[in-house]
Design an enzyme around this catalytic site. Structure first.
Site, PDB file in Angstrom:
ATOM      1  N   ARG A  63       0.822  -1.210   0.000  1.00  0.00           N
ATOM      2  CA  ARG A  63       0.000   0.000   0.000  1.00  0.00           C
ATOM      3  C   ARG A  63       0.858   1.262   0.000  1.00  0.00           C
ATOM      4  O   ARG A  63       0.473   2.278  -0.549  1.00  0.00           O
ATOM      5  CB  ARG A  63      -0.923  -0.004   1.220  1.00  0.00           C
ATOM      6  CG  ARG A  63      -2.026  -1.037   1.160  1.00  0.00           C
ATOM      7  CD  ARG A  63      -3.011  -0.843   2.307  1.00  0.00           C
ATOM      8  NE  ARG A  63      -4.111  -1.788   2.239  1.00  0.00           N
ATOM      9  CZ  ARG A  63      -4.104  -2.976   2.801  1.00  0.00           C
ATOM     10  NH1 ARG A  63      -3.037  -3.363   3.486  1.00  0.00           N
ATOM     11  NH2 ARG A  63      -5.141  -3.787   2.698  1.00  0.00           N
ATOM     12  N   GLU A 145      -3.902 -23.749   0.838  1.00  0.00           N
ATOM     13  CA  GLU A 145      -3.622 -24.505   2.057  1.00  0.00           C
ATOM     14  C   GLU A 145      -3.492 -23.606   3.278  1.00  0.00           C
ATOM     15  O   GLU A 145      -3.932 -23.955   4.387  1.00  0.00           O
ATOM     16  CB  GLU A 145      -2.340 -25.323   1.887  1.00  0.00           C
ATOM     17  CG  GLU A 145      -1.998 -26.221   3.047  1.00  0.00           C
ATOM     18  CD  GLU A 145      -3.012 -27.336   3.252  1.00  0.00           C
ATOM     19  OE1 GLU A 145      -3.730 -27.301   4.271  1.00  0.00           O
ATOM     20  OE2 GLU A 145      -3.098 -28.228   2.390  1.00  0.00           O
ATOM     21  N   GLY A 150      -3.171 -22.459   9.259  1.00  0.00           N
ATOM     22  CA  GLY A 150      -1.754 -22.143   9.107  1.00  0.00           C
ATOM     23  C   GLY A 150      -0.938 -23.242   8.491  1.00  0.00           C
ATOM     24  O   GLY A 150      -1.181 -23.683   7.368  1.00  0.00           O
ATOM     25  N   ILE A 152      -0.706 -26.350   9.288  1.00  0.00           N
ATOM     26  CA  ILE A 152      -1.256 -27.705   9.330  1.00  0.00           C
ATOM     27  C   ILE A 152      -1.731 -28.107   7.939  1.00  0.00           C
ATOM     28  O   ILE A 152      -2.557 -27.417   7.336  1.00  0.00           O
ATOM     29  CB  ILE A 152      -2.435 -27.794  10.311  1.00  0.00           C
ATOM     30  CG1 ILE A 152      -2.001 -27.380  11.711  1.00  0.00           C
ATOM     31  CG2 ILE A 152      -3.009 -29.202  10.334  1.00  0.00           C
ATOM     32  CD1 ILE A 152      -3.143 -27.304  12.698  1.00  0.00           C
ATOM     33  N   GLY A 203       1.219 -10.967  21.057  1.00  0.00           N
ATOM     34  CA  GLY A 203       1.095 -10.968  19.604  1.00  0.00           C
ATOM     35  C   GLY A 203       0.192 -12.049  19.050  1.00  0.00           C
ATOM     36  O   GLY A 203       0.097 -12.229  17.831  1.00  0.00           O
ATOM     37  N   LYS A 221     -13.200 -20.343   7.956  1.00  0.00           N
ATOM     38  CA  LYS A 221     -12.452 -21.585   7.773  1.00  0.00           C
ATOM     39  C   LYS A 221     -13.384 -22.789   7.761  1.00  0.00           C
ATOM     40  O   LYS A 221     -13.176 -23.746   7.007  1.00  0.00           O
ATOM     41  CB  LYS A 221     -11.415 -21.716   8.879  1.00  0.00           C
ATOM     42  CG  LYS A 221     -10.359 -20.618   8.847  1.00  0.00           C
ATOM     43  CD  LYS A 221      -9.489 -20.621  10.088  1.00  0.00           C
ATOM     44  CE  LYS A 221      -8.478 -19.482  10.076  1.00  0.00           C
ATOM     45  NZ  LYS A 221      -7.686 -19.409  11.319  1.00  0.00           N
TER      46      LYS A 221
END
Length: 453
Positions: A63, A145, A150, A152, A203, A221
């Site tokens: 951006r 994927e 993430g 997995i 975080g 998901k």
């Protein structure tokens, strides 16, 4: 090999191979985008060997050109002209997130003949079919994927490894933030707000954690997993969604007292005589004996039940720059190999077109926590309401009000913890409504579904 030659003709350049690299464009340079760039640089030789051609990063769309960046990102590659960049690539990696401009850019990339790798669960959950149709018509790959759990590997196993099986249920912890928050509430006694703040400090949670704690991230998901597992188009609007914002420290204490742990679950399953699909996201009590109960911290896990394969569980880190980038690179290598050697990955499979039912049709179990007058005959009145809705009671536990969790025991009131046998969600919800109207019931403290039994 015909498709590879066609790619070269369409672009006015030779097809990727030993003499020409696979051109890669990255859209977005946040935590995951930066890690993808890092891996492209530090693992260049290995990636070339696995792909059959060198992967050349031709640009990174951002951006702002002025924002501070990790030194691993060559500033000469940065551009704000994403539309032009996608037309110069063989494979476009989209890590911007959101619906627009990501959707428009991916459709532009596909129209120009580029394959696409994306981690954008919101876009796929909202309008995946538009991308699937466009990629199929253009004869290019669409891989995602990293959009679910993430690092997995769950999308590829459900879409490809289980393609010859019949999946009956998918049950998963697919949001690391909420799993960390609930884990902290259970292990340290923190209330919800304190646990979320702790997750933000580490975080694990965004400054605005709404998408996580209200279940929207998990719902997107769940829609993707349901579409893959049941060969049926399921959008995010088809997913019943409840977050964890209504949970209290007392709910967590009662869960531990009864041999359960609280998890935010994404559930997609076949249900009803027409073999339809119900997809839901909500907090649930999971018995300590179930494999999902041991998933701690910010980890994710997806439990798949299939007729031939039986029970399978996929476990690992569900978020973070490096884990998510790992999944992105796996898709990128596959898409790039197809550019070099020919071939194409699997397309959308929606042949089944199963009906998608509301949560009212789901078969589940409830744990109902009531505060009642402490006198004889109360339990009989409560049980009569359950029986009137044809809901069978499995167990009843009684304690003095305030005896578990926060609060002071009350000699005038008691608490009942009623666990039901399986029934439709509609029948269970109606039961709770009518129980709450009994004069002897002073308060319905909580209603939680019980899963994994």
């Amino acid at each position: 090999m015909t498709s590879t030659a066609d790619d070269g003709d369409r672009r006015g350049a030779p097809a990727p191979g030993a003499d020409r690299p696979v051109r890669v464009a990255v859209l977005g340079c946040g935590v995951v985008g930066t890690e993808v760039v890092r891996l492209l640089r530090t693992q260049a030789e290995d990636l070339a060997a696995r792909t059959g051609a060198r992967l050349e990063l031709v640009g990174v769309a951002v951006r702002s050109l002025e924002a501070e960046r990790d030194p691993v990102v060559d500033r000469d590659l940065l551009t704000t002209d994403a539309a032009t960049l996608v037309e110069e690539a063989d494979v476009v990696v989209e890590l911007m997130g959101g619906i627009e401009p990501a959707r428009g850019l991916l459709l532009r990339a596909i129209a120009s003949g580029a394959s696409v790798v994306t981690a954008n669960k919101a876009l796929l959950g909202t309008d995946g079919p538009t991308l699937y149709r466009a990629a199929d018509a253009a004869g290019v790959d669409l891989y995602f994927e990293a959009a679910v759990a993430g690092a997995i590997p769950i999308v590829r196993p459900v879409r490809e490894s289980l393609a010859g099986d019949r999946v009956t249920r998918v049950l998963g912890i697919v949001n690391g933030t909420t799993n960390y928050v609930l884990d902290q509430m259970a292990s340290t006694g923190l209330d919800l707000d304190e646990a979320v703040k702790h997750a933000q400090e580490l975080g694990y949670a965004e400054a605005d954690p709404t998408a996580d704690v209200e279940g929207h991230d998990a719902a997107a998901k769940a829609a993707i997993l349901a579409s893959l597992a049941f060969h049926t188009r399921v959008g995010i609007d088809d997913v019943h969604c409840e977050g964890i914002t209504g949970l209290t420290a007392e709910d967590v204490a009662w869960a531990n007292e009864t041999g359960h742990v609280l998890k935010l679950l994404a559930i997609a399953e076949r249900s009803g005589p027409d073999d339809g699909v119900v997809v839901r996201v909500h907090p649930a009590l999971v018995p300590l004996t179930h494999p999902l109960a041991s998933v701690r911290g910010a980890f994710n896990a997806v439990f798949v039940e299939a007729e031939a394969a039986g029970e399978l569980m996929f476990y690992g880190r569900g978020a973070g720059g490096a884990p998510t980038a790992s999944a992105v690179l796996g898709d990128l290598v596959t898409a790039a190999r197809h550019r070099v050697l020919g071939g194409k990955g699997p397309v959308e499979s929606s042949y089944a077109e199963l009906p998608v039912h509301p949560i009212a049709d789901a078969v589940t179990r409830y744990q109902v926590h009531l505060r009642v007058a402490d006198r004889s005959g109360v339990l009989a009145q409560v049980a009569q309401v359950f029986a009137g809705h044809d809901v069978s009671i499995e167990t009843v536990r009684q304690a003095r009000a305030g005896a578990v969790g926060a609060g002071t025991a009350d000699a005038e009131q008691a608490e009942l913890l009623v666990v039901t046998h399986a029934a439709t969600d509609a029948a269970l919800a109606a039961t709770v409504r009518d129980v709450g109207e009994l004069p002897v019931v002073t308060h319905v403290l909580s209603v939680l579904r019980v899963e994994g039994v």
